[in-house]
Design a protein around this motif. Structure first.
Motif, PDB file in Angstrom:
ATOM      1  N   ALA A  66     -48.356  -2.821 -22.143  1.00  0.00           N
ATOM      2  CA  ALA A  66     -48.773  -1.787 -21.830  1.00  0.00           C
ATOM      3  C   ALA A  66     -48.906  -0.544 -23.057  1.00  0.00           C
ATOM      4  O   ALA A  66     -49.695   0.182 -23.290  1.00  0.00           O
ATOM      5  N   GLU A  67     -47.638  -0.426 -23.600  1.00  0.00           N
ATOM      6  CA  GLU A  67     -47.242   0.576 -24.703  1.00  0.00           C
ATOM      7  C   GLU A  67     -48.183   0.305 -25.978  1.00  0.00           C
ATOM      8  O   GLU A  67     -48.596   1.047 -26.591  1.00  0.00           O
ATOM      9  N   GLN A  68     -48.267  -1.066 -26.270  1.00  0.00           N
ATOM     10  CA  GLN A  68     -48.789  -1.432 -27.505  1.00  0.00           C
ATOM     11  C   GLN A  68     -50.353  -1.108 -27.396  1.00  0.00           C
ATOM     12  O   GLN A  68     -51.139  -0.605 -28.315  1.00  0.00           O
ATOM     13  N   VAL A  69     -50.742  -1.505 -26.264  1.00  0.00           N
ATOM     14  CA  VAL A  69     -52.298  -1.211 -26.179  1.00  0.00           C
ATOM     15  C   VAL A  69     -52.504   0.256 -26.233  1.00  0.00           C
ATOM     16  O   VAL A  69     -53.520   0.701 -26.921  1.00  0.00           O
ATOM     17  N   ALA A  70     -51.562   1.028 -25.897  1.00  0.00           N
ATOM     18  CA  ALA A  70     -52.073   2.571 -25.621  1.00  0.00           C
ATOM     19  C   ALA A  70     -51.728   3.283 -27.074  1.00  0.00           C
ATOM     20  O   ALA A  70     -52.722   4.025 -27.371  1.00  0.00           O
ATOM     21  N   GLN A  71     -51.035   2.339 -27.916  1.00  0.00           N
ATOM     22  CA  GLN A  71     -50.796   2.740 -29.189  1.00  0.00           C
ATOM     23  C   GLN A  71     -51.696   2.635 -30.086  1.00  0.00           C
ATOM     24  O   GLN A  71     -52.027   3.279 -31.092  1.00  0.00           O
ATOM     25  N   TYR A  72     -52.129   1.378 -30.231  1.00  0.00           N
ATOM     26  CA  TYR A  72     -52.963   0.871 -31.124  1.00  0.00           C
ATOM     27  C   TYR A  72     -54.237   0.597 -31.055  1.00  0.00           C
ATOM     28  O   TYR A  72     -55.151   0.431 -31.981  1.00  0.00           O
ATOM     29  N   VAL A  79     -60.966  -6.622 -29.360  1.00  0.00           N
ATOM     30  CA  VAL A  79     -59.774  -7.269 -28.762  1.00  0.00           C
ATOM     31  C   VAL A  79     -60.181  -8.478 -28.262  1.00  0.00           C
ATOM     32  O   VAL A  79     -61.388  -8.781 -27.713  1.00  0.00           O
ATOM     33  N   TYR A  80     -59.149  -9.469 -28.184  1.00  0.00           N
ATOM     34  CA  TYR A  80     -59.152 -10.461 -27.339  1.00  0.00           C
ATOM     35  C   TYR A  80     -58.417 -10.366 -25.895  1.00  0.00           C
ATOM     36  O   TYR A  80     -57.222  -9.983 -26.268  1.00  0.00           O
ATOM     37  N   VAL A  81     -58.796 -10.734 -24.840  1.00  0.00           N
ATOM     38  CA  VAL A  81     -57.795 -10.506 -23.571  1.00  0.00           C
ATOM     39  C   VAL A  81     -57.998 -11.888 -23.026  1.00  0.00           C
ATOM     40  O   VAL A  81     -58.867 -12.537 -22.660  1.00  0.00           O
ATOM     41  N   GLU A  82     -56.859 -12.109 -22.713  1.00  0.00           N
ATOM     42  CA  GLU A  82     -56.666 -13.236 -21.774  1.00  0.00           C
ATOM     43  C   GLU A  82     -55.894 -12.960 -20.357  1.00  0.00           C
ATOM     44  O   GLU A  82     -54.911 -12.121 -20.502  1.00  0.00           O
ATOM     45  N   GLY A  83     -56.402 -13.402 -19.219  1.00  0.00           N
ATOM     46  CA  GLY A  83     -55.408 -12.810 -18.047  1.00  0.00           C
ATOM     47  C   GLY A  83     -56.264 -13.438 -16.859  1.00  0.00           C
ATOM     48  O   GLY A  83     -56.726 -14.586 -16.931  1.00  0.00           O
ATOM     49  N   ARG A  84     -55.797 -13.019 -15.711  1.00  0.00           N
ATOM     50  CA  ARG A  84     -56.459 -13.372 -14.441  1.00  0.00           C
ATOM     51  C   ARG A  84     -57.214 -12.265 -13.514  1.00  0.00           C
ATOM     52  O   ARG A  84     -57.196 -11.073 -13.890  1.00  0.00           O
ATOM     53  N   LEU A  85     -58.019 -12.663 -12.796  1.00  0.00           N
ATOM     54  CA  LEU A  85     -58.929 -11.848 -11.878  1.00  0.00           C
ATOM     55  C   LEU A  85     -58.151 -11.159 -10.787  1.00  0.00           C
ATOM     56  O   LEU A  85     -57.458 -12.323 -10.212  1.00  0.00           O
ATOM     57  N   GLN A  86     -58.432 -10.124 -10.455  1.00  0.00           N
ATOM     58  CA  GLN A  86     -57.517  -9.504  -9.261  1.00  0.00           C
ATOM     59  C   GLN A  86     -58.349  -8.487  -8.561  1.00  0.00           C
ATOM     60  O   GLN A  86     -58.944  -7.702  -9.276  1.00  0.00           O
ATOM     61  N   THR A  87     -58.707  -8.610  -7.493  1.00  0.00           N
ATOM     62  CA  THR A  87     -59.571  -7.602  -6.665  1.00  0.00           C
ATOM     63  C   THR A  87     -58.650  -6.783  -5.727  1.00  0.00           C
ATOM     64  O   THR A  87     -57.760  -7.371  -5.225  1.00  0.00           O
ATOM     65  N   ARG A  88     -58.571  -5.602  -5.780  1.00  0.00           N
ATOM     66  CA  ARG A  88     -57.787  -4.619  -4.912  1.00  0.00           C
ATOM     67  C   ARG A  88     -58.992  -3.699  -4.173  1.00  0.00           C
ATOM     68  O   ARG A  88     -60.138  -3.423  -4.723  1.00  0.00           O
ATOM     69  N   GLN A 109     -54.882  -9.474 -27.912  1.00  0.00           N
ATOM     70  CA  GLN A 109     -54.634  -9.606 -29.386  1.00  0.00           C
ATOM     71  C   GLN A 109     -55.425  -8.765 -30.106  1.00  0.00           C
ATOM     72  O   GLN A 109     -56.672  -8.448 -29.588  1.00  0.00           O
ATOM     73  N   PHE A 110     -54.952  -7.849 -30.873  1.00  0.00           N
ATOM     74  CA  PHE A 110     -55.913  -6.888 -31.764  1.00  0.00           C
ATOM     75  C   PHE A 110     -56.390  -7.780 -32.608  1.00  0.00           C
ATOM     76  O   PHE A 110     -55.750  -8.219 -33.845  1.00  0.00           O
ATOM     77  N   LEU A 111     -57.884  -7.376 -32.976  1.00  0.00           N
ATOM     78  CA  LEU A 111     -58.519  -8.374 -33.867  1.00  0.00           C
ATOM     79  C   LEU A 111     -59.007  -7.362 -35.256  1.00  0.00           C
ATOM     80  O   LEU A 111     -59.749  -7.977 -35.945  1.00  0.00           O
ATOM     81  N   GLU A 112     -58.448  -6.229 -35.195  1.00  0.00           N
ATOM     82  CA  GLU A 112     -58.799  -5.408 -36.469  1.00  0.00           C
ATOM     83  C   GLU A 112     -57.566  -4.935 -37.059  1.00  0.00           C
ATOM     84  O   GLU A 112     -56.318  -4.720 -36.338  1.00  0.00           O
ATOM     85  N   PRO A 113     -57.528  -4.897 -38.173  1.00  0.00           N
ATOM     86  CA  PRO A 113     -56.279  -4.553 -38.927  1.00  0.00           C
ATOM     87  C   PRO A 113     -55.674  -3.162 -38.598  1.00  0.00           C
ATOM     88  O   PRO A 113     -56.672  -2.346 -38.535  1.00  0.00           O
ATOM     89  N   ARG A 114     -54.395  -2.946 -38.361  1.00  0.00           N
ATOM     90  CA  ARG A 114     -54.102  -1.451 -37.934  1.00  0.00           C
ATOM     91  C   ARG A 114     -54.019  -0.779 -39.211  1.00  0.00           C
ATOM     92  O   ARG A 114     -53.372  -1.157 -40.324  1.00  0.00           O
ATOM     93  N   GLN A 115     -54.348   0.450 -39.139  1.00  0.00           N
ATOM     94  CA  GLN A 115     -54.302   1.354 -40.556  1.00  0.00           C
ATOM     95  C   GLN A 115     -53.698   2.728 -40.089  1.00  0.00           C
ATOM     96  O   GLN A 115     -54.057   3.204 -38.930  1.00  0.00           O
TER      97      GLN A 115
END
Lengths: 147, 114
Positions: A66-72, A79-88, A109-115
């Motif tokens: 959660a923190e890495q996503v917000a930071q980078y 990005v590449y995202v792997e997960g599951r579907l959830q309905t609320r 996974q972050f697909l671009e180099p961080r700078q």
């Protein structure tokens, strides 16, 4: 019993991620990504469609996802995202029941180099982002985004 | 770009079959998946049930309508798509569906010995 609920997505963020905390102090980030697909119509003309997806990222085990996503990540990041579907569902201000389907991320996974501490070159100046990001950003009509 | 969903689950209802204005067959399916949902206070495994709306087109929709019934286990892959519509009162609704590319029936037909 056999059961599987898996989603694989690769696309660009349509806006900056938002991180908030649950009442118990757990960080959770949410963001949305756009994926493009192409079809050829009967007239032979190539058409492009964009689908939008809501992603939710929690910290998993020792990975502070959660923190890495917000930071980078930022608007336009690939990005590449792997997960599951959830309905609320929840009740809107008008008392109507509303539903939303989200992808709960197991891996991002972050697909671009961080700078420079994570900001991609030219972040904040959309016209300096790669051509594809610019296209995605331009195609987004706020009224068409389902959240 | 990648937009892929993979599911194994059971139908919670019989398929609903209809045809588009152009005569193409469309089948709507509802599928439930049970995945690991952590542990309860006593350490017992919990399951998380999730419901999914599937849309199948063309010849595959006919096959689905003919052979699939509530309770059948299936594998499918496809892509996610969210669409919107306005109801009679002008309220906007959102629906996220899986547009199926591949569908395979798993397990025995309901009613047959497992």
């Amino acid at each position: 019993m056999a059961s599987l609920n898996k989603v694989l997505l690769m696309g660009r963020l349509t806006r900056d991620p938002e991180m908030r905390y649950t009442p118990s102090g757990q960080p959770v980030s949410s963001f949305s990504i756009a994926t493009n697909r192409y079809t050829v119509g009967n007239d032979g003309e190539k058409k492009e469609f964009t689908d939008y997806h809501n992603i939710v990222a929690w910290n998993i085990g020792k990975r502070n996802l959660a923190e890495q996503v917000a930071q980078y990540l930022h608007k336009g990041s690939l990005v590449y995202v792997e997960g599951r579907l959830q309905t609320r569902s929840w009740e809107g201000q008008d008392g109507q029941k509303r539903r939303t389907t989200e992808v709960i991320a197991n891996d991002v996974q972050f697909l671009e180099p961080r700078q420079n501490g994570g900001r991609p070159a030219g972040a904040g100046a959309t016209d300096e982002l790669p051509a594809m990001a610019e296209e995605t950003a331009r195609d987004v009509d706020p009224d068409e985004i389902p959240f | 770009m990648v937009n892929k969903v993979i599911l194994i689950g059971r139908l919670t209802a019989d398929p609903e079959l209809r045809a588009t204005n152009g005569g193409q067959h469309v089948a709507n399916l509802r599928v439930a998946t049970n995945t690991y949902g952590g542990k309860d206070d006593e350490g017992n495994r919990k399951e998380h049930t999730e419901f999914h709306q599937l849309v199948v087109f063309g010849r595959q929709a006919e096959v689905v309508g003919e052979y699939l019934r509530k309770g059948r286990l299936i594998f499918c892959d496809g892509r996610l798509q969210t669409r919107t519509w306005d109801d009679a009162e002008g309220k906007k609704h959102w629906s996220t569906e899986i547009l199926v590319d591949n569908l395979q029936m798993l397990g025995p037909k309901p009613g047959e010995a497992a």
